[in-house]
Design a protein around this motif. Structure first.
Motif, mmCIF file in Angstrom:
data_model
loop_
_atom_site.group_PDB
_atom_site.id
_atom_site.type_symbol
_atom_site.label_atom_id
_atom_site.label_comp_id
_atom_site.label_asym_id
_atom_site.label_seq_id
_atom_site.Cartn_x
_atom_site.Cartn_y
_atom_site.Cartn_z
ATOM 1 N N ASP A 17 0.969 -0.930 0.137
ATOM 2 C CA ASP A 17 0.042 0.095 -0.041
ATOM 3 C C ASP A 17 0.803 1.007 0.012
ATOM 4 O O ASP A 17 1.572 1.110 0.938
ATOM 5 N N TRP A 18 0.547 1.712 -1.091
ATOM 6 C CA TRP A 18 1.891 3.493 -1.044
ATOM 7 C C TRP A 18 1.089 4.214 -1.108
ATOM 8 O O TRP A 18 -0.411 4.944 -1.810
ATOM 9 N N GLU A 19 1.635 5.380 -0.656
ATOM 10 C CA GLU A 19 1.651 7.114 -0.860
ATOM 11 C C GLU A 19 2.513 7.376 -2.012
ATOM 12 O O GLU A 19 3.185 6.888 -2.003
ATOM 13 N N THR B 285 -2.494 8.270 -4.257
ATOM 14 C CA THR B 285 -2.008 6.184 -3.867
ATOM 15 C C THR B 285 -2.648 5.207 -4.659
ATOM 16 O O THR B 285 -3.045 5.285 -5.445
ATOM 17 N N ASN B 286 -1.552 3.845 -4.531
ATOM 18 C CA ASN B 286 -1.974 2.817 -5.182
ATOM 19 C C ASN B 286 -1.558 1.331 -4.423
ATOM 20 O O ASN B 286 -0.425 1.716 -3.030
ATOM 21 N N ARG B 287 -2.390 0.897 -4.641
ATOM 22 C CA ARG B 287 -2.079 -0.534 -3.679
ATOM 23 C C ARG B 287 -1.904 -1.955 -4.718
ATOM 24 O O ARG B 287 -2.521 -2.242 -5.644
ATOM 25 N N GLU C 135 -1.378 -5.743 -5.177
ATOM 26 C CA GLU C 135 -1.421 -7.074 -4.254
ATOM 27 C C GLU C 135 -1.065 -8.312 -5.340
ATOM 28 O O GLU C 135 -1.659 -8.313 -5.887
ATOM 29 N N GLU D 66 -2.694 -4.193 -9.319
ATOM 30 C CA GLU D 66 -2.700 -3.175 -8.550
ATOM 31 C C GLU D 66 -4.065 -2.042 -8.931
ATOM 32 O O GLU D 66 -4.632 -2.460 -9.928
ATOM 33 N N TYR E 270 6.916 6.251 -4.500
ATOM 34 C CA TYR E 270 6.308 5.228 -3.713
ATOM 35 C C TYR E 270 6.567 5.337 -2.387
ATOM 36 O O TYR E 270 7.735 4.725 -2.255
ATOM 37 N N ARG F 19 5.327 3.716 1.569
ATOM 38 C CA ARG F 19 4.605 2.956 2.020
ATOM 39 C C ARG F 19 3.896 3.838 3.469
ATOM 40 O O ARG F 19 4.138 4.215 3.888
ATOM 41 N N ARG F 20 2.786 3.075 3.215
ATOM 42 C CA ARG F 20 1.174 3.683 3.993
ATOM 43 C C ARG F 20 2.278 3.498 5.350
ATOM 44 O O ARG F 20 2.407 2.301 5.360
ATOM 45 N N LYS G 11 0.258 1.783 8.744
ATOM 46 C CA LYS G 11 -0.366 0.748 8.724
ATOM 47 C C LYS G 11 -1.510 1.324 10.171
ATOM 48 O O LYS G 11 -1.117 2.139 10.845
#
Length: 177
Positions: A51-53, A64-66, A68, A78, A172, A174-175, A177
């Protein structure tokens, strides 16, 4: 009579031992198949999972981008959400039959972009083309993992395939948690 019984027991034991050895050899010939998508090449893009800012070079938040891992680790999915309202998704997969990474990107602007390539000098580099107003536009997107565990995505475009301009440059992070 005792000698015959002893010989019979030894013969039976020998046959059983031989049978057991054959069974063990046969079992070693039958190897469990590797799980699909667990070879090293399928893991080359795992640095992008998370999970990214996402920030532009001037430090402004771009979105934002996730990312998995899905389908048993065979696909990276994505989910992009940009600050300006853009929403997009991509599916990324290593194509072992051709030895290339493939991405299919779609978004709420009607964009369909397919990219292919692979790992070059530690960075994932994928390229493809779109047609806009009758002109072919070349795209090259490079994802580079950084020492601080951030990832740089550098998207470049070109009309001639030689002169490139930056379409997007994002860091990117990491967000929390």
């Amino acid at each position: 009579m005792r000698l015959v019984a002893i010989l019979s027991i030894l013969l039976t034991a020998g046959i059983l031992c031989a049978w057991a050895a054959l069974a063990q050899d046969a079992a070693s010939l039958v190897t469990k198949p590797k799980k699909p998508c667990q070879i090293e090449e399928h893991r080359q893009f795992d640095f992008w999972i998370g999970d990214w800012e996402v920030f532009s070079p001037n430090g402004q938040r771009a979105g934002t981008n996730r990312i998995e891992a899905k389908l048993g680790g065979c696909v990276l999915h994505e989910h992009w959400s940009g600050n300006g309202g853009s929403i997009g998704e991509s599916f990324n997969m290593y194509d072992g039959t051709r030895g290339v990474w493939h991405q299919t990107w779609v978004d709420n602007q009607g964009t369909l972009l397919t990219l292919e390539g692979g790992l070059k000098d530690g960075a994932m580099v994928l390229e493809g083309e779109t047609v806009s107003g009758g002109d072919t536009v070349h795209h090259r997107v490079t994802w580079t993992p950084n020492a601080d565990e951030s990832v740089r995505q550098h998207w470049q475009s070109s009309k001639d395939g030689k002169t490139w301009t930056t379409s997007f440059d994002g860091k990117y992070v990491r967000r929390e948690k």
